[in-house]
Design a protein around this motif. Sequence first.
Motif, PDB file in Angstrom:
ATOM      1  N   ASP A   1       0.826  -1.211   0.000  1.00 25.81           N
ATOM      2  CA  ASP A   1       0.000   0.000   0.000  1.00 25.81           C
ATOM      3  C   ASP A   1       0.858   1.258   0.000  1.00 25.81           C
ATOM      4  O   ASP A   1       0.533   2.240  -0.678  1.00 25.81           O
ATOM      5  CB  ASP A   1      -0.932   0.009   1.225  1.00 25.81           C
ATOM      6  N   LYS A   2       1.953   1.212   0.769  1.00 28.59           N
ATOM      7  CA  LYS A   2       2.868   2.361   0.796  1.00 28.59           C
ATOM      8  C   LYS A   2       3.433   2.637  -0.591  1.00 28.59           C
ATOM      9  O   LYS A   2       3.546   3.791  -1.012  1.00 28.59           O
ATOM     10  CB  LYS A   2       4.047   2.079   1.745  1.00 28.59           C
ATOM     11  N   ILE A   3       3.809   1.564  -1.281  1.00 26.94           N
ATOM     12  CA  ILE A   3       4.352   1.712  -2.646  1.00 26.94           C
ATOM     13  C   ILE A   3       3.308   2.363  -3.557  1.00 26.94           C
ATOM     14  O   ILE A   3       3.609   3.307  -4.294  1.00 26.94           O
ATOM     15  CB  ILE A   3       4.783   0.335  -3.230  1.00 26.94           C
ATOM     16  N   LEU A   4       2.072   1.871  -3.465  1.00 22.58           N
ATOM     17  CA  LEU A   4       1.027   2.398  -4.351  1.00 22.58           C
ATOM     18  C   LEU A   4       0.718   3.867  -4.041  1.00 22.58           C
ATOM     19  O   LEU A   4       0.553   4.673  -4.959  1.00 22.58           O
ATOM     20  CB  LEU A   4      -0.245   1.545  -4.256  1.00 22.58           C
ATOM     21  N   GLU A   5       0.679   4.212  -2.767  1.00 24.84           N
ATOM     22  CA  GLU A   5       0.425   5.627  -2.418  1.00 24.84           C
ATOM     23  C   GLU A   5       1.547   6.535  -2.901  1.00 24.84           C
ATOM     24  O   GLU A   5       1.294   7.630  -3.414  1.00 24.84           O
ATOM     25  CB  GLU A   5       0.259   5.775  -0.902  1.00 24.84           C
ATOM     26  N   ALA A   6       2.782   6.057  -2.727  1.00 24.21           N
ATOM     27  CA  ALA A   6       3.930   6.863  -3.169  1.00 24.21           C
ATOM     28  C   ALA A   6       3.936   6.998  -4.693  1.00 24.21           C
ATOM     29  O   ALA A   6       4.198   8.083  -5.238  1.00 24.21           O
ATOM     30  CB  ALA A   6       5.232   6.223  -2.691  1.00 24.21           C
ATOM     31  N   ALA A   7       3.635   5.889  -5.383  1.00 25.99           N
ATOM     32  CA  ALA A   7       3.609   5.910  -6.852  1.00 25.99           C
ATOM     33  C   ALA A   7       2.542   6.883  -7.341  1.00 25.99           C
ATOM     34  O   ALA A   7       2.796   7.703  -8.238  1.00 25.99           O
ATOM     35  CB  ALA A   7       3.338   4.502  -7.398  1.00 25.99           C
ATOM     36  N   LEU A   8       1.354   6.818  -6.743  1.00 32.66           N
ATOM     37  CA  LEU A   8       0.262   7.711  -7.150  1.00 32.66           C
ATOM     38  C   LEU A   8       0.685   9.177  -7.012  1.00 32.66           C
ATOM     39  O   LEU A   8       0.509   9.977  -7.936  1.00 32.66           O
ATOM     40  CB  LEU A   8      -0.987   7.430  -6.307  1.00 32.66           C
ATOM     41  N   ALA A   9       1.277   9.516  -5.863  1.00 37.38           N
ATOM     42  CA  ALA A   9       1.690  10.907  -5.628  1.00 37.38           C
ATOM     43  C   ALA A   9       2.743  11.341  -6.651  1.00 37.38           C
ATOM     44  O   ALA A   9       2.660  12.440  -7.226  1.00 37.38           O
ATOM     45  CB  ALA A   9       2.228  11.064  -4.214  1.00 37.38           C
ATOM     46  N   LEU A  10       3.724  10.480  -6.903  1.00 33.90           N
ATOM     47  CA  LEU A  10       4.802  10.841  -7.840  1.00 33.90           C
ATOM     48  C   LEU A  10       4.309  10.901  -9.283  1.00 33.90           C
ATOM     49  O   LEU A  10       4.680  11.815 -10.033  1.00 33.90           O
ATOM     50  CB  LEU A  10       5.966   9.853  -7.709  1.00 33.90           C
ATOM     51  N   TYR A  11       3.477   9.939  -9.676  1.00 36.00           N
ATOM     52  CA  TYR A  11       2.922   9.959 -11.041  1.00 36.00           C
ATOM     53  C   TYR A  11       2.081  11.215 -11.248  1.00 36.00           C
ATOM     54  O   TYR A  11       2.134  11.856 -12.297  1.00 36.00           O
ATOM     55  CB  TYR A  11       2.051   8.726 -11.307  1.00 36.00           C
ATOM     56  N   ASN A  12       1.265  11.550 -10.251  1.00 34.97           N
ATOM     57  CA  ASN A  12       0.410  12.740 -10.377  1.00 34.97           C
ATOM     58  C   ASN A  12       1.220  14.018 -10.503  1.00 34.97           C
ATOM     59  O   ASN A  12       0.862  14.913 -11.261  1.00 34.97           O
ATOM     60  CB  ASN A  12      -0.521  12.856  -9.163  1.00 34.97           C
ATOM     61  N   SER A  13       2.330  14.099  -9.761  1.00 31.19           N
ATOM     62  CA  SER A  13       3.064  15.369  -9.799  1.00 31.19           C
ATOM     63  C   SER A  13       4.096  15.433 -10.912  1.00 31.19           C
ATOM     64  O   SER A  13       4.417  16.526 -11.389  1.00 31.19           O
ATOM     65  CB  SER A  13       3.710  15.669  -8.444  1.00 31.19           C
TER      66      SER A  13
ATOM     67  N   VAL B   1     -11.475  11.207 -10.209  1.00 27.42           N
ATOM     68  CA  VAL B   1     -10.692  11.495 -11.421  1.00 27.42           C
ATOM     69  C   VAL B   1      -9.477  12.348 -11.043  1.00 27.42           C
ATOM     70  O   VAL B   1      -8.356  12.094 -11.487  1.00 27.42           O
ATOM     71  CB  VAL B   1     -11.562  12.216 -12.482  1.00 27.42           C
ATOM     72  N   TYR B   2      -9.713  13.322 -10.163  1.00 25.71           N
ATOM     73  CA  TYR B   2      -8.605  14.190  -9.755  1.00 25.71           C
ATOM     74  C   TYR B   2      -7.576  13.419  -8.937  1.00 25.71           C
ATOM     75  O   TYR B   2      -6.368  13.596  -9.108  1.00 25.71           O
ATOM     76  CB  TYR B   2      -9.138  15.400  -8.972  1.00 25.71           C
ATOM     77  N   LYS B   3      -8.065  12.545  -8.050  1.00 24.08           N
ATOM     78  CA  LYS B   3      -7.162  11.746  -7.208  1.00 24.08           C
ATOM     79  C   LYS B   3      -6.226  10.873  -8.058  1.00 24.08           C
ATOM     80  O   LYS B   3      -5.054  10.734  -7.754  1.00 24.08           O
ATOM     81  CB  LYS B   3      -8.002  10.870  -6.270  1.00 24.08           C
TER      82      LYS B   3
ATOM     83  N   PHE C   1      -5.939   9.740 -16.145  1.00 23.96           N
ATOM     84  CA  PHE C   1      -6.809  10.426 -17.099  1.00 23.96           C
ATOM     85  C   PHE C   1      -6.017  11.360 -18.020  1.00 23.96           C
ATOM     86  O   PHE C   1      -6.386  11.551 -19.170  1.00 23.96           O
ATOM     87  CB  PHE C   1      -7.911  11.178 -16.345  1.00 23.96           C
ATOM     88  N   LEU C   2      -4.908  11.907 -17.513  1.00 23.17           N
ATOM     89  CA  LEU C   2      -4.104  12.805 -18.359  1.00 23.17           C
ATOM     90  C   LEU C   2      -3.282  12.026 -19.390  1.00 23.17           C
ATOM     91  O   LEU C   2      -2.804  12.593 -20.362  1.00 23.17           O
ATOM     92  CB  LEU C   2      -3.191  13.676 -17.496  1.00 23.17           C
ATOM     93  N   GLY C   3      -3.126  10.728 -19.177  1.00 23.90           N
ATOM     94  CA  GLY C   3      -2.355   9.932 -20.137  1.00 23.90           C
ATOM     95  C   GLY C   3      -3.098   8.681 -20.556  1.00 23.90           C
ATOM     96  O   GLY C   3      -2.486   7.664 -20.861  1.00 23.90           O
TER      97      GLY C   3
ATOM     98  N   VAL D   1     -16.673  13.704 -21.344  1.00 24.65           N
ATOM     99  CA  VAL D   1     -16.495  14.845 -20.435  1.00 24.65           C
ATOM    100  C   VAL D   1     -15.883  14.381 -19.104  1.00 24.65           C
ATOM    101  O   VAL D   1     -14.961  15.012 -18.586  1.00 24.65           O
ATOM    102  CB  VAL D   1     -17.822  15.610 -20.219  1.00 24.65           C
ATOM    103  N   ALA D   2     -16.373  13.256 -18.565  1.00 22.70           N
ATOM    104  CA  ALA D   2     -15.868  12.777 -17.266  1.00 22.70           C
ATOM    105  C   ALA D   2     -14.401  12.344 -17.357  1.00 22.70           C
ATOM    106  O   ALA D   2     -13.622  12.575 -16.431  1.00 22.70           O
ATOM    107  CB  ALA D   2     -16.731  11.623 -16.762  1.00 22.70           C
ATOM    108  N   ASP D   3     -14.020  11.733 -18.466  1.00 25.61           N
ATOM    109  CA  ASP D   3     -12.640  11.243 -18.597  1.00 25.61           C
ATOM    110  C   ASP D   3     -11.652  12.338 -19.012  1.00 25.61           C
ATOM    111  O   ASP D   3     -10.455  12.209 -18.762  1.00 25.61           O
ATOM    112  CB  ASP D   3     -12.558  10.121 -19.649  1.00 25.61           C
TER     113      ASP D   3
END
Lengths: 193, 193
Positions: free
Chosen positions: A5-17, A90-92, A97-99, A157-159
């Motif tokens: 879970d830690k890996i996934l949370e860290a990956a999400l934050a880094l991918y998003n930014s 979607v934002y989270k 969605f951006l890629g 529109v949602a995606d």
Amino acid sequence: MQTKDKILEAALALYNSNGVNNITTRHIAASINISAGNLHYHFKHTDDIIQALYDRLSGEFDGIISRIQQANIENLESLSAFAYESFELVYKYRFIFLGFVDIGARIPSIKAAYQQLMRKRKREFKGVFRLLVSNGTFRDDIPDTVWTALVTQIFIVADFWLSNNELTLQLEGKKAINHYTKVFEAMFFPYMR
Amino acid sequence: MQTKDKILEAALALYNSNGVNNITTRHIAASINISAGNLHYHFKHTDDIIQALYDRLSGEFDGIISRIQQANIENLESLSAFAYESFELVYKYRFIFLGFVDIGARIPSIKAAYQQLMRKRKREFKGVFRLLVSNGTFRDDIPDTVWTALVTQIFIVADFWLSNNELTLQLEGKKAINHYTKVFEAMFFPYMR
């Protein structure tokens, strides 16, 4: 929290930014102070991490849908609440969605899952529309082809509201979610009785 | 045809079929049998080629808009004709729309040009809506906020229907253009009188 879970949370934050293409598994491991070997024990490839994050997104969407099905979407307020929660999600998971086109091309199982989900959601949305017509919220003089097209418009529109935001207003966080939820809600205005 | 035009046509074809990130200026030069040096005489960087193609897209859109303004969009048929021509153009320059967020981030002048164009198009669209309300084609009981939101919805659907197609139906050529033009036209149905 478990390492996975830690890996996934860290990956999400880094991918998003930073975007998916600028982040390696090394960056992710370093950001939570684990070795690259430990990360690779949990996820062999970057694509496995992306797949796991997509599955989480998909599961969280299912949660919104089932809560709403229990509550019954029987007026515009419940439809709006659904829209807001969906847009928060979607934002989270915004890097997806951006890629989305690239990720879908790169990981065929995500594209397949998305297509399956769309077919399911199409049925669900048309069910909601029928209910809102029968209880007098929506107009009863709209042809079926127009309802079907509306489902596709909703998906686009949602995606991709987040992609439009990147190219234009570049709103962040709640400002972005609020603005585009309103744009989305307005889609239903002319269908109301 | 001038070398510059040949380069742009070859680049467009290669970007559309292979994606912008998989094509180098060498590939483009080779495909029209010119030297890399000759290509670089006309375009210093890949980004200059992308910018030139974006400018062409933008110019061709202006052509559609001005033809339609001369003809006057005064009924749904002319709006549909505009939609079809626009969607043909999106398909012609599809590499831009499939990678719009990346291209906008990479080439700030394209993002700036897009934002300026959007502001102009917003005014033009709202002018068309006002005309269609005043001549009785569209309903006169729609609040201004809903018309404004419709313009954003139009941009999202027009710019990203191709991305939806990649993730779902993967229709090609005229089939894709026809299908999504119909999805787009249906957006206007509930606004009709």
